[in-house]
Enzyme design. Structure first.
Site, PDB file in Angstrom:
ATOM      1  N   GLN A  75       0.849  -1.204   0.000  1.00  0.00           N
ATOM      2  CA  GLN A  75       0.000   0.000   0.000  1.00  0.00           C
ATOM      3  C   GLN A  75       0.880   1.248   0.000  1.00  0.00           C
ATOM      4  O   GLN A  75       0.597   2.231   0.692  1.00  0.00           O
ATOM      5  CB  GLN A  75      -0.918   0.004   1.232  1.00  0.00           C
ATOM      6  CG  GLN A  75      -2.136  -0.886   1.100  1.00  0.00           C
ATOM      7  CD  GLN A  75      -3.227  -0.248   0.246  1.00  0.00           C
ATOM      8  OE1 GLN A  75      -3.213   0.936  -0.041  1.00  0.00           O
ATOM      9  NE2 GLN A  75      -4.183  -1.063  -0.167  1.00  0.00           N
ATOM     10  N   SER A  76       1.953   1.219  -0.797  1.00  0.00           N
ATOM     11  CA  SER A  76       2.960   2.272  -0.735  1.00  0.00           C
ATOM     12  C   SER A  76       2.487   3.614  -1.299  1.00  0.00           C
ATOM     13  O   SER A  76       2.016   3.697  -2.434  1.00  0.00           O
ATOM     14  CB  SER A  76       4.191   1.793  -1.516  1.00  0.00           C
ATOM     15  OG  SER A  76       5.029   2.869  -1.860  1.00  0.00           O
ATOM     16  N   ASN A  77       2.655   4.668  -0.500  1.00  0.00           N
ATOM     17  CA  ASN A  77       2.409   6.027  -0.996  1.00  0.00           C
ATOM     18  C   ASN A  77       3.443   6.416  -2.040  1.00  0.00           C
ATOM     19  O   ASN A  77       3.148   7.149  -2.983  1.00  0.00           O
ATOM     20  CB  ASN A  77       2.490   7.028   0.153  1.00  0.00           C
ATOM     21  CG  ASN A  77       1.392   6.830   1.164  1.00  0.00           C
ATOM     22  OD1 ASN A  77       0.220   6.913   0.819  1.00  0.00           O
ATOM     23  ND2 ASN A  77       1.759   6.555   2.399  1.00  0.00           N
ATOM     24  N   CYS A  79       4.904   4.457  -4.181  1.00  0.00           N
ATOM     25  CA  CYS A  79       4.541   3.846  -5.463  1.00  0.00           C
ATOM     26  C   CYS A  79       3.393   4.620  -6.119  1.00  0.00           C
ATOM     27  O   CYS A  79       3.393   4.835  -7.327  1.00  0.00           O
ATOM     28  CB  CYS A  79       4.164   2.379  -5.267  1.00  0.00           C
ATOM     29  SG  CYS A  79       5.606   1.341  -4.899  1.00  0.00           S
TER      30      CYS A  79
END
Ligand SMILES: *Cc1c(COP(=O)(O)O)cnc(C)c1O
Length: 332
Positions: A75-77, A79
């Protein structure tokens, strides 16, 4: 050389607000708390990675890249914002996603996962926690090169010395805002993850010879390895930016008591911080980074590390899209 002379993409629209948080200050009964609103940075959903990508994507385009490869948690910001930059620039975006919490990857999840798709990420590959992410990205780069493409690989979290310059510039921005507000800042509190934000701030304050303490609240690693990582990156960032100054031996401060059971896993302190910030100031924090960083700020005040009379800036690094994958926990 000055940071303003280095190539950037112009993603910033001006300084982000630096504003007082009077009700939060009153409720906590400690220092005067101010907020640096990097959650309001441009980029689908905003957040700290925009400052890093401003430098990194300029470098990618200088090298005539046609695709961006990066990595992060599922759930990377980082990315999400890389996918946003790629969409704006007409580049392909390939993600390598690390499933740090086993079983946490859900291809139809909301939050950042949904936004990856909407922003047109061309491929995302999920690898188990503990995978060598640099090697995994290099694998993707090799296959793209074999297909005649010219990929540009961005370190996890954008935390290379070039990316961290975004936060050296932010330190200068903060000092200038304080100058105009007549505010003498004692400390900044920030989440400390891949460390570019924390290290960049240290490099920027050192370069400006400004005695501002930077308290990094770890969201993942124990204190010793995180401090080593921050120090190493801060020193490389000073060098990368041609900044003056050195990072004093005692300048690297990491608090590791707020991680809880692990990266991205909820804690009671995080829940308290999220609720308090929302109700006192109408500020939405996120469960993975800023919620734990604020839990750190609250506890540092309760323990008297940050005291009445001091001026303390909480850096809101963004991340609110992740709120919507925690609804089961937050509504329980
Ligand atoms: C990545 C991130 C951080 C941590 O920044 P690093 O430079 O990786 O230490 C903090 N907050 C949010 C919302 C993030 O996405």
């Amino acid at each position: 050389m000055h940071l303003s002379t280095l190539p950037r993409r112009g993603y910033l629209r001006g300084p982000t607000p630096l504003e007082p948080a009077p009700e939060l200050s009153r409720l906590l009964g400690g220092p005067n708390i101010y907020l640096k609103r990097d959650d309001l940075l441009p980029g689908a959903g905003g957040g700290n990675k925009t400052r890093k990508l401003d430098f990194l994507v300029a470098d990618a385009l200088k090298r005539k890249a046609d695709s961006l490869i990066t990595c992060g948690a599922v759930q990377s910001n980082h990315c999400r914002l890389t996918a946003w930059a790629a969409a704006r620039e007409g580049l392909d975006c390939l993600l390598v996603l690390e499933e740090r919490v086993p079983g946490s990857y859900n291809p139809s999840a909301s939050g950042n996962n949904l936004l990856f798709r909407l922003l047109g990420v061309s491929s995302s590959r999920v690898v188990p926690g503990g995978t060598d992410m640099d090697a995994a990205m290099e694998e993707s780069a090799r296959s793209l090169r074999a297909a005649g493409k010219n990929p540009y690989t961005i370190a996890g979290g954008g935390s290379s010395p070039l990316g961290a310059l975004g936060y050296a510039a932010c330190a200068e921005e903060i000092l200038q805002q304080c100058f105009f507000l007549g505010l003498s800042l004692d400390a900044v509190v920030t989440a400390s993850g891949s460390a570019g934000t924390h290290a960049g701030l240290l490099a920027g304050f050192a370069g400006a010879n400004a005695p501002v303490a930077v308290h990094g609240v770890s969201v993942n690693r124990p204190r010793a390895p995180q401090e080593a990582r921050v120090r190493d990156l801060a020193e490389k960032t000073v060098e990368q930016g041609g900044l003056r100054g050195t990072i004093p031996p005692d300048a690297v401060i990491v608090h590791d008591g707020y991680v809880g059971p692990g990266y991205s896993l909820p804690t009671e302190g995080m829940r308290e911080a999220l609720t308090l910030a929302a109700r006192a100031e109408g500020i939405l924090l996120d469960p993975v980074y800023t919620g734990k960083a604020m839990a750190g700020l609250i506890d540092l005040i309760r323990r008297g590390v940050l005291r009445k009379g001091q001026n303390v800036l909480f850096l809101h690094t963004g991340g609110s899209p992740a709120l919507y994958v925690y609804e089961d926990y937050l509504l329980a």
